[in-house]
Design a protein around this motif. Structure first.
Motif, PDB file in Angstrom:
ATOM      1  N   ASN A  99      32.784  35.290  50.027  1.00 47.81           N
ATOM      2  CA  ASN A  99      32.847  35.161  48.244  1.00 47.81           C
ATOM      3  C   ASN A  99      32.154  36.548  47.674  1.00 47.81           C
ATOM      4  O   ASN A  99      31.736  36.619  46.532  1.00 47.81           O
ATOM      5  CB  ASN A  99      31.433  34.671  47.362  1.00 47.81           C
ATOM      6  CG  ASN A  99      31.505  32.938  47.980  1.00 47.81           C
ATOM      7  OD1 ASN A  99      32.108  32.364  48.445  1.00 47.81           O
ATOM      8  ND2 ASN A  99      30.658  32.730  48.339  1.00 47.81           N
ATOM      9  N   GLU A 101      35.195  40.306  45.725  1.00 54.30           N
ATOM     10  CA  GLU A 101      36.736  40.106  46.009  1.00 54.30           C
ATOM     11  C   GLU A 101      37.342  40.386  46.856  1.00 54.30           C
ATOM     12  O   GLU A 101      36.977  41.978  47.368  1.00 54.30           O
ATOM     13  CB  GLU A 101      36.701  41.045  44.734  1.00 54.30           C
ATOM     14  CG  GLU A 101      37.914  41.455  43.967  1.00 54.30           C
ATOM     15  CD  GLU A 101      37.724  42.190  42.597  1.00 54.30           C
ATOM     16  OE1 GLU A 101      36.620  42.697  41.759  1.00 54.30           O
ATOM     17  OE2 GLU A 101      38.611  42.513  41.723  1.00 54.30           O
TER      18      GLU A 101
ATOM     19  N   PHE B  34      40.588  32.337  40.347  1.00 59.57           N
ATOM     20  CA  PHE B  34      41.286  33.346  40.240  1.00 59.57           C
ATOM     21  C   PHE B  34      42.875  33.154  39.723  1.00 59.57           C
ATOM     22  O   PHE B  34      43.162  32.747  40.190  1.00 59.57           O
ATOM     23  CB  PHE B  34      42.252  34.240  41.514  1.00 59.57           C
ATOM     24  CG  PHE B  34      40.545  34.292  42.597  1.00 59.57           C
ATOM     25  CD1 PHE B  34      39.766  33.322  43.198  1.00 59.57           C
ATOM     26  CD2 PHE B  34      39.177  35.582  42.609  1.00 59.57           C
ATOM     27  CE1 PHE B  34      38.506  33.461  43.649  1.00 59.57           C
ATOM     28  CE2 PHE B  34      37.875  35.865  42.895  1.00 59.57           C
ATOM     29  CZ  PHE B  34      37.289  34.362  44.037  1.00 59.57           C
ATOM     30  N   TYR B  36      46.426  36.105  39.896  1.00 59.66           N
ATOM     31  CA  TYR B  36      46.760  37.669  40.311  1.00 59.66           C
ATOM     32  C   TYR B  36      47.880  37.589  39.141  1.00 59.66           C
ATOM     33  O   TYR B  36      49.094  36.648  39.638  1.00 59.66           O
ATOM     34  CB  TYR B  36      46.995  37.137  41.942  1.00 59.66           C
ATOM     35  CG  TYR B  36      45.287  37.966  41.986  1.00 59.66           C
ATOM     36  CD1 TYR B  36      44.525  36.472  42.746  1.00 59.66           C
ATOM     37  CD2 TYR B  36      45.138  38.940  43.213  1.00 59.66           C
ATOM     38  CE1 TYR B  36      43.193  36.706  43.863  1.00 59.66           C
ATOM     39  CE2 TYR B  36      43.764  38.786  43.325  1.00 59.66           C
ATOM     40  CZ  TYR B  36      42.914  37.698  43.995  1.00 59.66           C
ATOM     41  OH  TYR B  36      41.571  37.891  44.648  1.00 59.66           O
ATOM     42  N   LYS B  49      38.855  35.951  37.009  1.00 60.41           N
ATOM     43  CA  LYS B  49      38.123  35.292  37.902  1.00 60.41           C
ATOM     44  C   LYS B  49      36.915  34.781  37.303  1.00 60.41           C
ATOM     45  O   LYS B  49      36.847  34.525  36.659  1.00 60.41           O
ATOM     46  CB  LYS B  49      37.628  35.809  39.256  1.00 60.41           C
ATOM     47  CG  LYS B  49      36.865  37.151  39.027  1.00 60.41           C
ATOM     48  CD  LYS B  49      36.035  37.784  40.721  1.00 60.41           C
ATOM     49  CE  LYS B  49      34.750  38.481  40.061  1.00 60.41           C
ATOM     50  NZ  LYS B  49      34.288  39.316  41.511  1.00 60.41           N
ATOM     51  N   ALA B  92      44.376  31.031  42.133  1.00 59.04           N
ATOM     52  CA  ALA B  92      44.238  30.573  44.126  1.00 59.04           C
ATOM     53  C   ALA B  92      42.817  30.313  43.393  1.00 59.04           C
ATOM     54  O   ALA B  92      41.676  30.750  42.573  1.00 59.04           O
ATOM     55  CB  ALA B  92      44.120  31.763  43.735  1.00 59.04           C
ATOM     56  N   LYS B  94      38.699  29.797  46.116  1.00 55.85           N
ATOM     57  CA  LYS B  94      38.124  29.728  47.610  1.00 55.85           C
ATOM     58  C   LYS B  94      36.869  28.957  47.114  1.00 55.85           C
ATOM     59  O   LYS B  94      36.003  28.715  46.010  1.00 55.85           O
ATOM     60  CB  LYS B  94      38.180  31.195  47.343  1.00 55.85           C
ATOM     61  CG  LYS B  94      36.928  31.621  48.509  1.00 55.85           C
ATOM     62  CD  LYS B  94      37.199  33.063  48.857  1.00 55.85           C
ATOM     63  CE  LYS B  94      36.044  33.956  47.350  1.00 55.85           C
ATOM     64  NZ  LYS B  94      36.405  35.514  48.118  1.00 55.85           N
ATOM     65  N   ASN B 100      36.302  33.978  52.468  1.00 58.93           N
ATOM     66  CA  ASN B 100      36.812  35.238  51.500  1.00 58.93           C
ATOM     67  C   ASN B 100      38.360  33.825  51.967  1.00 58.93           C
ATOM     68  O   ASN B 100      39.493  34.543  50.881  1.00 58.93           O
ATOM     69  CB  ASN B 100      37.287  36.417  52.000  1.00 58.93           C
ATOM     70  CG  ASN B 100      35.987  37.284  51.477  1.00 58.93           C
ATOM     71  OD1 ASN B 100      35.277  36.939  50.315  1.00 58.93           O
ATOM     72  ND2 ASN B 100      35.317  38.032  51.999  1.00 58.93           N
ATOM     73  N   LYS B 101      38.289  33.340  52.440  1.00 61.20           N
ATOM     74  CA  LYS B 101      39.994  32.483  52.154  1.00 61.20           C
ATOM     75  C   LYS B 101      40.481  32.766  51.068  1.00 61.20           C
ATOM     76  O   LYS B 101      39.404  31.249  50.298  1.00 61.20           O
ATOM     77  CB  LYS B 101      39.991  31.727  53.071  1.00 61.20           C
ATOM     78  CG  LYS B 101      41.549  30.712  53.178  1.00 61.20           C
ATOM     79  CD  LYS B 101      41.706  29.689  53.978  1.00 61.20           C
ATOM     80  CE  LYS B 101      43.128  28.643  53.748  1.00 61.20           C
ATOM     81  NZ  LYS B 101      42.487  27.185  54.597  1.00 61.20           N
ATOM     82  N   LEU B 102      41.795  32.441  50.195  1.00 64.69           N
ATOM     83  CA  LEU B 102      42.150  32.343  49.085  1.00 64.69           C
ATOM     84  C   LEU B 102      43.482  30.999  49.413  1.00 64.69           C
ATOM     85  O   LEU B 102      44.224  31.640  50.355  1.00 64.69           O
ATOM     86  CB  LEU B 102      42.885  33.638  48.142  1.00 64.69           C
ATOM     87  CG  LEU B 102      41.448  34.411  48.176  1.00 64.69           C
ATOM     88  CD1 LEU B 102      41.751  35.899  47.382  1.00 64.69           C
ATOM     89  CD2 LEU B 102      41.133  33.857  46.532  1.00 64.69           C
ATOM     90  N   THR B 103      43.105  30.266  49.018  1.00 65.26           N
ATOM     91  CA  THR B 103      44.517  29.218  48.934  1.00 65.26           C
ATOM     92  C   THR B 103      45.218  29.115  47.191  1.00 65.26           C
ATOM     93  O   THR B 103      44.839  28.799  46.009  1.00 65.26           O
ATOM     94  CB  THR B 103      43.809  27.550  48.905  1.00 65.26           C
ATOM     95  OG1 THR B 103      43.073  27.556  50.025  1.00 65.26           O
ATOM     96  CG2 THR B 103      45.045  27.329  48.739  1.00 65.26           C
ATOM     97  N   PHE B 104      46.797  29.888  47.609  1.00 61.68           N
ATOM     98  CA  PHE B 104      47.088  30.317  46.531  1.00 61.68           C
ATOM     99  C   PHE B 104      47.554  28.824  46.008  1.00 61.68           C
ATOM    100  O   PHE B 104      48.555  28.012  46.719  1.00 61.68           O
ATOM    101  CB  PHE B 104      48.288  31.386  46.762  1.00 61.68           C
ATOM    102  CG  PHE B 104      47.764  32.551  46.767  1.00 61.68           C
ATOM    103  CD1 PHE B 104      46.832  33.181  47.883  1.00 61.68           C
ATOM    104  CD2 PHE B 104      47.210  33.352  45.325  1.00 61.68           C
ATOM    105  CE1 PHE B 104      46.311  34.358  47.828  1.00 61.68           C
ATOM    106  CE2 PHE B 104      46.517  34.832  45.808  1.00 61.68           C
ATOM    107  CZ  PHE B 104      46.270  35.449  47.383  1.00 61.68           C
TER     108      PHE B 104
END
Lengths: 113, 114
Positions: A99, A101, B34, B36, B49, B92, B94, B100-104
């Motif tokens: 969590n 950035e 998020f 981007y 975010k 994205a 999370k 910290n895995k982001l799914t876009f």
């Protein structure tokens, strides 16, 4: 300026070869994540490294591997390259593994021919 | 599992017009969301975010987004488009507490015309 740098910026490889991509994380960041962005697609999570250990992996085969070094820089290695591996490879660094950035580098454009 | 859907792979607006880019999410736990932006041959830059607290989030370059739980949406808006806003935009998600895995999403290409 994010402070995350990737090298090289462009690379052309032949199918079946191996490639190593490099990433220097932003100062103070101990976590690095790698993403693959195929043309016209959103980035796909490959894996994450926290303090030199892999602690999360996406749906990628074992021929995608990585390393994180004591200075928190990282490498992405891809063996037995396939044409579908052609993509923009993005590295992101963050301070902590949960969590926080993520700051992205400019990417490495890999073309497999 | 988390996922996002961006409606409209291409959006075209006139300079000075409202920008609205749509994003709907799916998450089994409270999400972090998020937006981007990606300019040609560059990496991703965080626009804004949502984590917790105020549901209307203001970001850089005059963009803002509102988290609407009832609609599972997180649409991106800007009151007046500028030529420099032309780029690809990614939503994205999370999972909270999920690393910290982001799914876009698949992205929306914004074109700004004179």
């Amino acid at each position: 300026e994010t402070g995350v740098t990737q090298s090289p910026t462009h690379l052309i490889k032949t199918r079946g070869q191996q490639v190593t991509l490099r990433c220097s994380s932003q100062s103070g960041h101990n976590t690095v994540s790698w993403y693959q962005q195929a043309l016209g697609q959103g980035p796909q999570f490959i894996f994450q490294y926290y303090r030199e250990e892999e602690n999360g992996r996406g749906n990628f085969p074992p021929r995608f591997s990585g390393l994180q070094f004591p200075n928190y820089s990282s490498e992405l290695n891809v063996n037995a390259l396939e044409l579908d591996d052609s993509a923009l490879y993005l590295c992101a660094s963050s301070e902590g593994q949960i969590n926080t950035e993520a700051f992205f580098g400019q990417g490495t454009r890999l073309t497999v021919v | 599992a988390q996922s996002v859907t961006q409606l409209g792979s291409h959006v075209s607006v006139s300079e000075g017009a409202l920008v609205l880019l749509r994003c709907n999410y799916s998450s089994s736990v409270p999400p972090y969301l998020f937006w981007y932006v990606q300019y040609p041959n560059q990496g991703l830059q965080l626009l804004l975010k949502y984590t917790t607290g105020a549901t209307l989030v203001k970001g850089i370059n005059g963009f803002e987004a509102e988290f609407k739980k009832s609609e599972t949406s997180f649409h991106l808006t800007k009151p007046s488009a500028h030529m420099s806003d032309a780029a690809e935009y990614f939503c994205a998600v999370k999972a909270t507490g999920g690393g910290n895995k982001l799914t876009f999403g698949t992205g929306t290409q914004l074109k700004v015309e004179l």
